[in-house]
Design an enzyme around this catalytic site. Structure first.
Site, PDB file in Angstrom:
ATOM      1  N   GLY A   6      38.045 -51.182  94.848  1.00 39.19           N
ATOM      2  CA  GLY A   6      39.394 -50.980  94.355  1.00 39.19           C
ATOM      3  C   GLY A   6      39.412 -50.949  92.843  1.00 39.19           C
ATOM      4  N   CYS A   7      40.590 -50.839  92.261  1.00 37.72           N
ATOM      5  CA  CYS A   7      40.688 -50.743  90.804  1.00 37.72           C
ATOM      6  C   CYS A   7      40.333 -52.051  90.119  1.00 37.72           C
ATOM      7  CB  CYS A   7      42.086 -50.279  90.392  1.00 37.72           C
ATOM      8  SG  CYS A   7      43.398 -51.413  90.855  1.00 37.72           S
TER       9      CYS A   7
END
Length: 387
Positions: free
Chosen positions: A360-361
């Site tokens: 994910g980010c």
């Protein structure tokens, strides 16, 4: 306005007197040494920094260690860098000086330095733990020790309950779990909360720029790079113009207060590093270090560090785990270390929960069905992949 300033001055003076009586340091000036050989900008650069620090700190005496000069500051004369460090250690061990600032000094394994910077986003002071030296040859163990070194330094500088953040690096989640375990055992840690909307004590780039945490925990090589960026991003790197240098060497049973500068450190950084050394001396860094390590050991520090050295082996390592039937995986679970990611997925398969790994980010994630997300989270906590 003039009356208000007078009252503020009186109040400050009374506080200083009270502190001096309490610590037994009334009338005493901190004696801070600085070695003046080895700078890429020449000895004059270091001497000018020393003179600036002396003018700015009437509660301090600055002692130069190096060749004869016309600065007017007390000088312990030596002629070579090798002799310089030997003399520095002698002056510290005999208590002729309380602390010292130097360059290119080798600490023993277990000792690492805590740098201090101005963050460009908010102009806040932040401690980078750590920036030179090596707390441990094991990465995660080193970062846990770095956190303790940062807390010790911040407390010595007068921050009673420093907030602690962990930079989002490989191993950060493992370190976070260890520090939260440490906190639960009785060594209180005030975890910082990221300024990003998803929060948490694992810090991102925005938090570095804004100084979200008082103490930012990182591995030493990353900390060293960050020190260089913070101190010289306006100058191109050849001249460090901002900050307080790479800080004091901290370690269990290490009693000398030695602070490190880069050979590229400019006059402002030299002056700030000397002031940093003075404040640490007045904050009794060595005593604080002994006290905090004793408290940390009572809270199980050695046991926690030993657990980090063990290679994580799941029960699934010796057996073949069949992948469950595939499901749509729109649910995300973060907080798992990158080194444990695939093992965490396999652990969920063993519980007949279909899962996939992802990024994910904010870092590694395990992807599962929305309907199974709480069940999966509980399984990962039980398997010690999540705090």
């Amino acid at each position: 306005m003039e009356e208000k300033k007078i009252k503020q001055l009186i109040g400050k003076t009374m506080l200083e007197i009270a502190e001096a009586i309490e610590t037994g340091s009334f009338g005493q000036k901190a004696r801070v040494g600085i070695t003046i050989l080895g700078s890429e900008h020449g000895s004059e650069n270091l001497i000018k920094g020393a003179e600036l620090a002396a003018r700015s700190n009437p509660d301090m005496e600055v002692i130069l260690i190096g060749p004869k000069n016309d600065s007017g500051l007390e000088t312990v004369e030596i002629e070579s860098e090798e002799e310089m460090h030997t003399k520095m250690e002698e002056l510290l061990d005999t208590k002729y000086i309380d602390s010292c600032v130097t360059m290119h000094y080798n600490f023993p394994i277990g000792v690492s330095t805590v740098g201090k910077v101005f963050t460009p986003g908010m102009g806040k002071e932040m401690y980078l733990a750590t920036t030179t030296g090596t707390s441990s040859v094991h990465r995660s163990e080193a970062m846990v020790k770095n956190a303790l070194h940062g807390i010790i330094t911040a407390k010595s500088m007068g921050i009673e309950n420093p907030t602690v953040g962990i930079l989002n690096l490989d191993g950060a989640r493992q370190v976070e779990r260890a520090l939260k375990d440490f906190d639960s055992r009785g060594y209180a840690i005030d975890f910082a909360e990221s300024m990003r909307s998803d929060g948490g004590s694992v810090m991102r780039g925005n938090d570095l720029l804004c100084g979200t945490a008082d103490v930012m925990v990182t591995d030493t090589l990353t900390g060293n790079i960050m020190m260089k960026v913070f101190s010289s991003f306006t100058t191109g790197g050849s001249y460090e113009a901002s900050g307080f240098g790479y800080g004091p060497g901290i370690g269990e049973d290490y009693e000398r207060t030695i602070l490190i500068l880069s050979r590229a450190s400019g006059v402002p950084v030299v002056a700030n590093a000397i002031s940093y050394a003075k404040d640490l001396a007045k904050g009794r860094l060595s005593e604080k270090c002994s006290t905090e390590f004793a408290d940390a050991k009572k809270a199980g520090l050695d046991e926690i560090l030993e657990s980090l050295k063990e290679t994580k082996k799941t029960e699934t390592a010796a057996e073949e785990v069949k992948m469950p039937e595939k499901e749509t995986v729109t649910g995300q679970i973060s907080g798992i270390d990158i080194m444990d990611l695939e093992d965490a997925v396999t652990a969920l398969w063993k519980e007949n929960i279909y899962a996939e790994s992802g990024m994910g980010c904010t870092g590694p994630i395990v992807r599962v069905s929305e309907a199974r997300i709480e069940m999966a989270r509980a399984a990962l906590v039980k398997a010690e992949y999540l705090a």
